[in-house]
Design an enzyme around this catalytic site. Structure first.
Site, PDB file in Angstrom:
ATOM      1  N   HIS A 130      -0.336  -2.474  -6.615  1.00  0.00           N
ATOM      2  CA  HIS A 130      -0.271  -2.778  -5.184  1.00  0.00           C
ATOM      3  C   HIS A 130      -1.557  -3.382  -4.651  1.00  0.00           C
ATOM      4  O   HIS A 130      -2.631  -3.272  -5.239  1.00  0.00           O
ATOM      5  CB  HIS A 130       0.061  -1.509  -4.387  1.00  0.00           C
ATOM      6  CG  HIS A 130      -1.102  -0.574  -4.225  1.00  0.00           C
ATOM      7  ND1 HIS A 130      -1.999  -0.676  -3.175  1.00  0.00           N
ATOM      8  CD2 HIS A 130      -1.520   0.480  -4.974  1.00  0.00           C
ATOM      9  CE1 HIS A 130      -2.909   0.283  -3.284  1.00  0.00           C
ATOM     10  NE2 HIS A 130      -2.646   0.996  -4.372  1.00  0.00           N
ATOM     11  N   CYS A 131      -1.404  -4.023  -3.508  1.00  0.00           N
ATOM     12  CA  CYS A 131      -2.534  -4.377  -2.644  1.00  0.00           C
ATOM     13  C   CYS A 131      -2.110  -3.900  -1.254  1.00  0.00           C
ATOM     14  O   CYS A 131      -1.496  -2.842  -1.144  1.00  0.00           O
ATOM     15  CB  CYS A 131      -2.877  -5.868  -2.731  1.00  0.00           C
ATOM     16  SG  CYS A 131      -1.484  -6.995  -2.563  1.00  0.00           S
ATOM     17  N   LYS A 132      -2.400  -4.640  -0.223  1.00  0.00           N
ATOM     18  CA  LYS A 132      -1.960  -4.209   1.109  1.00  0.00           C
ATOM     19  C   LYS A 132      -0.476  -4.485   1.304  1.00  0.00           C
ATOM     20  O   LYS A 132       0.282  -3.621   1.747  1.00  0.00           O
ATOM     21  CB  LYS A 132      -2.781  -4.927   2.187  1.00  0.00           C
ATOM     22  CG  LYS A 132      -2.367  -4.588   3.614  1.00  0.00           C
ATOM     23  CD  LYS A 132      -3.184  -5.394   4.615  1.00  0.00           C
ATOM     24  CE  LYS A 132      -2.931  -6.873   4.437  1.00  0.00           C
ATOM     25  NZ  LYS A 132      -3.851  -7.713   5.214  1.00  0.00           N
ATOM     26  N   LEU A 190       0.837  -1.201   0.000  1.00  0.00           N
ATOM     27  CA  LEU A 190       0.000   0.000   0.000  1.00  0.00           C
ATOM     28  C   LEU A 190       0.875   1.256   0.000  1.00  0.00           C
ATOM     29  O   LEU A 190       1.662   1.461   0.923  1.00  0.00           O
ATOM     30  CB  LEU A 190      -0.877  -0.020   1.251  1.00  0.00           C
ATOM     31  CG  LEU A 190      -1.968   1.035   1.361  1.00  0.00           C
ATOM     32  CD1 LEU A 190      -3.129   0.687   0.433  1.00  0.00           C
ATOM     33  CD2 LEU A 190      -2.462   1.111   2.800  1.00  0.00           C
ATOM     34  N   SER A 249      -1.962  -8.266  -5.831  1.00  0.00           N
ATOM     35  CA  SER A 249      -1.233  -7.494  -6.846  1.00  0.00           C
ATOM     36  C   SER A 249      -0.233  -8.366  -7.598  1.00  0.00           C
ATOM     37  O   SER A 249      -0.004  -8.169  -8.794  1.00  0.00           O
ATOM     38  CB  SER A 249      -0.533  -6.293  -6.206  1.00  0.00           C
ATOM     39  OG  SER A 249       0.254  -6.696  -5.110  1.00  0.00           O
TER      40      SER A 249
END
Length: 200
Positions: free
Chosen positions: A140-142, A44, A148
């Site tokens: 992105h993700c977390k 993130l 991602s």
């Protein structure tokens, strides 16, 4: 099951985000890693990192696999990214238990393709070319490990004609802590069958 999975993802968001921050400080893990000359795979992106990413990495666009609640406190939404001159695509996918669906994966690859130089474009994708947009895309993700990574794997397969194993091996060399479960592997294999194998 879907409701309980979504609830678990929400409840675990802040503790696991804190874990990611601590792991980056206490280990060799990077917050983000460059996968090739045009794609960055990362966790993130905090608002405080935005200008550095734009200036140091020539970031032109962001693809987020996060749900809305994951972006609220620390990261930019569409409007805030646009104010910085960054194109933003959100392909919301529930954390932990889900993989992005095939439509989202294809949309994500098509979006990334808009920012590649003309000679490196993936053929057959309907994305307009604007030379001023050529640059890096931050996906992105977390944690930059699962949701991602699934999208970036699909991009690598389409761009290079790679198999799922080749794409994942390359990502692991660049970002060793990616983590793909059965659902993500299944999504990669289906994407390969539908979009790469049939065209080779």
């Amino acid at each position: 099951m879907e409701m309980s999975a979504a609830m678990f993802a929400r409840v675990s968001f802040y503790p696991t985000l804190l874990y990611n921050v601590l792991m980056e400080k206490a280990s060799a893990r990077n917050w983000y890693d460059r996968i090739d000359e045009h794609v960055i795979l990362g966790a993130l992106p905090f608002r405080s990192q935005a200008n550095d990413l734009i200036e140091k990495e020539n970031m032109k666009a962001v693809v987020s696999m996060n749900e809305d609640y994951e972006l609220t406190a620390f990261s930019n939404n569409t409007e805030k990214w646009r104010k910085l001159g960054i194109e933003f695509l959100q392909l919301a996918t529930t954390d932990i238990f889900e993989s992005p669906n095939q439509e989202k994966l294809f949309r994500g690859v098509e979006f990334i393709n808009k920012f590649l130089p003309l000679k490196q474009r993936i053929g057959g994708l309907s994305s307009s070319y604007q030379p001023e947009n050529v640059g890096s895309v931050y996906v992105h993700c977390k944690a930059g490990r699962t949701r991602s990574a699934t999208l970036v794997g699909c991009y690598l397969m389409m761009k290079n004609g790679w198999t799922p194993d080749q794409a994942v091996d390359h990502m692991r060399k660049c970002r060793p802590h990616i983590l793909l479960h059965t659902k993500q592997w299944d999504a990669l294999r289906l994407f390969y069958t539908n979009n790469v194998e049939t065209k080779s």
